[in-house]
Design an enzyme around this catalytic site. Structure first.
Site, short mmCIF file in Angstrom:
data_model
loop_
_atom_site.label_atom_id
_atom_site.label_comp_id
_atom_site.label_asym_id
_atom_site.label_seq_id
_atom_site.Cartn_x
_atom_site.Cartn_y
_atom_site.Cartn_z
N LYS A 198 0.82 -1.21 0.00
CA LYS A 198 0.00 0.00 0.00
C LYS A 198 0.86 1.27 0.00
CE LYS A 198 -3.98 -2.11 -0.09
NZ LYS A 198 -3.65 -3.47 -0.54
C1 LIG Z 1 -9.48 -2.92 -1.98
C2 LIG Z 1 -8.89 -3.60 -0.79
N1 LIG Z 1 -9.61 -3.69 0.33
C3 LIG Z 1 -9.13 -4.28 1.44
C4 LIG Z 1 -7.89 -4.85 1.47
C5 LIG Z 1 -7.45 -5.56 2.71
O1 LIG Z 1 -6.48 -4.88 3.43
P1 LIG Z 1 -5.53 -5.69 4.44
O2 LIG Z 1 -4.64 -6.56 3.63
O3 LIG Z 1 -4.79 -4.62 5.18
O4 LIG Z 1 -6.43 -6.47 5.34
C6 LIG Z 1 -7.09 -4.79 0.31
C7 LIG Z 1 -5.75 -5.37 0.19
O5 LIG Z 1 -4.97 -5.70 0.93
C8 LIG Z 1 -7.60 -4.15 -0.84
O6 LIG Z 1 -6.89 -4.07 -1.97
#
Ligand SMILES: Cc1ncc(COP(=O)(O)O)c(C=O)c1O
Length: 400
Positions: A198
């Protein structure tokens, strides 16, 4: 370096000497020093550094409080709970997203109701949302795909008219603005992700932002086993051994080790964003004269976070499809990715929720033609130019 392409025996003119990864995090000496400082401090889990990370993040967004959690997924899960989503409810989720956005709906025994997206931005719209509204719809998850803010005002208006909660999945959208307002402050809750790829990273981590103080308080308690606020202080001189369990909660707290990374990454967020913008401008300029592609753009009235650069192949111009295009880039030592395989095409959403290929045409068309190019501050302008040159080379060899 010119090498021979064995299939055509033509020289590949644009092959990089070294592999360009699709993504690399930008971890500098500052992050390393902050982590070492935490390791030496004797306090590695949730504590003062996590608190500072929350405060710094909240200050940037201009909100009173933010809750640091173990992942963006955890933040979305808590957002749904404290916004009243329950078993038997429907929650609208765009099909063009990562599975986490819909998965959290199922944690609660609710049903993820998928919606199509705008064919250009790949964001959900009022029109695609309204098409799938049901009497049981309780909430809508909006995903700011690639960091391009959704058109929130009309979405919020439709949501208000139907009594729906609006949760922003802002995993891609830090920092981004919509009509001058920060993405993440527009609905009833917002979840940010600090996953390794990210715009800023804590390796794993997330942040939950909500305007309602009661919801915030409840989320903070649920994020740490449902035990009373500030229970994490119980091993400090200021704390006490006593705590009370107020609810059945989760183990979603962020550690100070992770927060250490976040503290330093936050200080660089403007610099990182400026580099992303500069590289996007370079891609736009370098790819402008190729009619084989549509390039992404920033919708007027918004500031794009430029988490992803989604390049889309125009149908019928090249003799190769998106998958072969990716292989051609790989042959030139360039890593790419695909965002996203629409949820309704995955076996789970097909078999359990009854979706089929063909259900959401705009999302499918975007998926089949789109590739995410490398875009991150740890790459150089030279790397960007290599990607552009490789693409020109591929187009030159594969035009119809
Ligand atoms: C659009 C989107 N939402 C949610 C997430 C989930 O985030 P995390 O990996 O921090 O749980 C991601 C990717 O990791 C994503 O690309």
């Amino acid at each position: 370096m010119a090498v021979r392409d064995q299939s055509t025996t033509q020289p590949l003119i644009a092959r990089r000497a070294e592999w360009l990864p699709y993504h690399l995090p930008s971890i500098g000496e500052e992050e390393i020093a902050e982590v070492v400082d935490t390791l030496r401090s004797g306090w590695v889990t949730t504590g003062a550094k996590t608190q500072r990370f929350e405060q710094d993040f909240a200050r940037i967004l201009g909100v009173p409080e933010a809750l640091a959690v173990a992942s963006g997924t955890a933040a979305m899960h808590l957002a749904l709970i404290v916004n009243g989503v329950q078993a038997g409810d429907d929650v609208i989720v765009p099909t063009y997203t990562f599975t986490a956005t819909a998965e959290v709906v199922t944690y609660l025994g609710a049903r993820p109701v998928l919606a199509d997206v705008d064919p250009v931005t790949c964001n959900m719209t009022t029109e695609t949302l309204q098409r799938v509204l049901t009497p049981r719809t309780r909430a809508v998850m909006v995903v700011h795909i690639a960091g391009q803010p959704c058109d929130m005002d009309p979405i919020l208006e439709v949501a208000r008219a139907h009594g729906l909660k609006v949760i922003e999945d802002a995993a891609h959208a830090f920092p981004a603005r919509y009509r001058g307002r920060w993405v993440g402050t527009l609905g009833d809750a917002a979840a940010f992700s600090f996953y390794a790829t990210k715009n800023i990273t804590t390796a794993e981590g997330g942040m939950l932002v909500m305007p309602d103080p009661t919801a915030r308080e409840r989320a903070r308690i649920l994020a740490l086993h449902g035990i009373s606020r500030d229970a994490w202080k119980r091993y400090t001189a200021a704390g006490s051994w006593y705590y009370e369990v107020l609810a059945s909660g989760y183990k979603y707290n962020l550690s100070d080790l992770h927060a250490s990374l976040g503290l330093q990454q936050l200080r660089k967020v403007d610099r990182f964003h400026a580099i992303r913008r500069r590289y996007v401008a370079r891609y736009q300029e370098g790819l402008r004269d190729l009619d084989a592609f549509s390039t992404p753009s920033e919708v007027s009235g918004t500031e794009h976070a430029w988490h992803l650069y989604l390049l889309r192949l125009r149908p019928g111009v090249l003799a190769i499809d998106r998958n072969t295009f990716i292989e051609e880039l790989r042959a030139r030592n360039i890593g790419t990715s695909v965002h996203f395989i629409p949820l309704h095409l995955h076996p789970y959403y097909r078999d359990i929720w009854g979706y089929h290929p063909g259900d959401f045409r705009a999302a499918e068309a975007a998926y089949e033609a789109t590739v995410s190019l490398p875009l991150y501050p740890a790459m150089t302008e030279r790397d960007v130019d290599d990607v552009i040159q490789a693409i020109h080379d591929i187009v030159g060899r594969n035009c119809r």
